[in-house]
Motif scaffolding. Structure first.
Motif, PDB file in Angstrom:
ATOM      1  N   CYS A 280      -3.761   0.703  -2.654  1.00 17.88           N
ATOM      2  CA  CYS A 280      -3.225  -0.562  -2.161  1.00 17.88           C
ATOM      3  C   CYS A 280      -3.579  -1.673  -3.129  1.00 17.88           C
ATOM      4  CB  CYS A 280      -3.773  -0.894  -0.777  1.00 17.88           C
ATOM      5  SG  CYS A 280      -3.311   0.274   0.526  1.00 17.88           S
TER       6      CYS A 280
ATOM      7  N   ASP B  78       1.816  -6.055   3.782  1.00 22.54           N
ATOM      8  CA  ASP B  78       0.985  -6.929   4.618  1.00 22.54           C
ATOM      9  C   ASP B  78       0.975  -8.310   3.981  1.00 22.54           C
ATOM     10  OD1 ASP B  78      -0.862  -7.918   6.463  1.00 22.54           O
ATOM     11  OD2 ASP B  78      -2.586  -7.065   5.403  1.00 22.54           O
TER      12      ASP B  78
ATOM     13  N   PHE C 208       0.560   5.188   1.266  1.00 19.44           N
ATOM     14  CA  PHE C 208      -0.119   6.088   2.184  1.00 19.44           C
ATOM     15  C   PHE C 208       0.541   7.453   2.107  1.00 19.44           C
ATOM     16  CE2 PHE C 208      -0.665   1.812   3.597  1.00 19.44           C
ATOM     17  CZ  PHE C 208      -1.916   1.739   4.185  1.00 19.44           C
TER      18      PHE C 208
ATOM     19  N   PRO D 186       0.078  -3.295   8.855  1.00 21.68           N
ATOM     20  CA  PRO D 186       1.094  -3.930   8.017  1.00 21.68           C
ATOM     21  C   PRO D 186       2.221  -4.562   8.814  1.00 21.68           C
ATOM     22  CG  PRO D 186       1.441  -1.576   8.055  1.00 21.68           C
ATOM     23  CD  PRO D 186       0.148  -1.829   8.796  1.00 21.68           C
TER      24      PRO D 186
ATOM     25  N   LEU E 158      -5.909  -3.360   3.578  1.00 17.49           N
ATOM     26  CA  LEU E 158      -4.674  -2.690   3.956  1.00 17.49           C
ATOM     27  C   LEU E 158      -4.856  -1.176   3.976  1.00 17.49           C
ATOM     28  CD1 LEU E 158      -1.681  -2.598   4.633  1.00 17.49           C
ATOM     29  CD2 LEU E 158      -1.189  -2.863   2.189  1.00 17.49           C
ATOM     30  N   CYS E 159      -5.521  -0.627   2.986  1.00 16.16           N
ATOM     31  CA  CYS E 159      -5.677   0.824   2.915  1.00 16.16           C
ATOM     32  C   CYS E 159      -6.638   1.374   3.958  1.00 16.16           C
ATOM     33  CB  CYS E 159      -6.143   1.240   1.517  1.00 16.16           C
ATOM     34  SG  CYS E 159      -4.806   1.697   0.390  1.00 16.16           S
TER      35      CYS E 159
ATOM     36  N   GLY F  71       0.804  -1.207   0.000  1.00 15.73           N
ATOM     37  CA  GLY F  71       0.000   0.000   0.000  1.00 15.73           C
ATOM     38  C   GLY F  71       0.838   1.258   0.000  1.00 15.73           C
TER      39      GLY F  71
ATOM     40  N   GLY G 276      -4.820   6.349   3.300  1.00 16.76           N
ATOM     41  CA  GLY G 276      -4.496   5.274   2.382  1.00 16.76           C
ATOM     42  C   GLY G 276      -4.789   5.714   0.967  1.00 16.76           C
TER      43      GLY G 276
ATOM     44  N   PRO H 112      -5.239  -0.423   8.152  1.00 19.78           N
ATOM     45  CA  PRO H 112      -3.840  -0.846   8.029  1.00 19.78           C
ATOM     46  C   PRO H 112      -3.284  -1.482   9.303  1.00 19.78           C
ATOM     47  CG  PRO H 112      -3.970   1.537   8.214  1.00 19.78           C
ATOM     48  CD  PRO H 112      -5.380   1.044   8.046  1.00 19.78           C
TER      49      PRO H 112
ATOM     50  N   TRP I 173       6.700  -0.816   7.458  1.00 19.63           N
ATOM     51  CA  TRP I 173       6.568   0.503   6.844  1.00 19.63           C
ATOM     52  C   TRP I 173       7.918   0.964   6.310  1.00 19.63           C
ATOM     53  CZ3 TRP I 173       2.060   3.253   6.286  1.00 19.63           C
ATOM     54  CH2 TRP I 173       0.966   2.902   7.100  1.00 19.63           C
TER      55      TRP I 173
END
Length: 126
Positions: free
Chosen positions: A50, A99, A37, A113, A107-108, A35, A47, A111, A116
Motif C-alpha cells: 500500500c 482510501d 490485496f 477503503p 490501509l494495508c 493498496g 494486504g 483496511p 474496492w
C-alpha cells in the motif's frame, strides 16, 4: 463516484514477472492511498503493498519484500504493482482499494477503503 479496475493478471511460470495496474476513474489517484490485496484459496485476505496519497509511506508484506514494487503513475491515473521472482504461493486473486488521504501502512493493516476493485487472477505454475 470512485471506481477502480484491475488489469495485468494471468498465468506465469515460477520466477517470472507480472505487472498489475489499478486504474481509477472519477478521481485522481494522488488524492488517495492505494493498496494491493490478495486472497488465495483457503486463506484470509492479505494486504500485499500500500502507498500513501503523497507516496511518502509505503508498506510491503514480509512475504513480498524485495520482489514486489508499488508505484503511482499520475499521468495514467494508475497505481501499479511490479511483481518479480514470482512463486506458486503468490497465486491469488489480487484486488486494489482506495482510501481518501490515507496512509499506506494503515490501509494495508486495517483496511477501511472507500472503494474496492473487482480483482484480477494471478496464477504462478509450471
Amino acid at each position: 463516484q470512485l471506481q477502480l479496475v484491475e488489469s495485468g493478471g494471468g498465468l506465469v511460470q515460477p520466477g517470472g514477472s507480472l505487472r498489475l495496474s489499478c486504474a481509477a476513474s472519477g478521481v485522481a489517484v494522488d488524492h488517495y492511498a492505494i493498496g494491493w490485496f490478495r486472497q488465495a484459496p483457503g486463506k484470509e485476505r492479505e494486504g500485499v503493498s500500500c502507498i500513501s496519497s503523497t507516496d511518502v509511506d509505503i508498506y510491503y508484506a514480509d512475504s513480498v519484500k524485495g520482489r514486489f514494487t508499488i508505484s503511482r503513475d499520475v499521468a495514467k491515473n494508475t497505481v501499479d504493482l511490479q511483481m518479480n521472482s514470482l512463486k506458486p504461493e503468490d497465486t491469488a486473486v489480487y484486488y486494489c482499494a482506495a482510501d481518501f488521504g490515507g496512509w499506506g501502512r494503515t490501509l494495508c493493516l486495517k483496511p477501511s477503503p472507500d472503494s474496492w476493485g473487482q480483482g484480477t487472477q494471478v496464477t504462478v505454475s509450471s
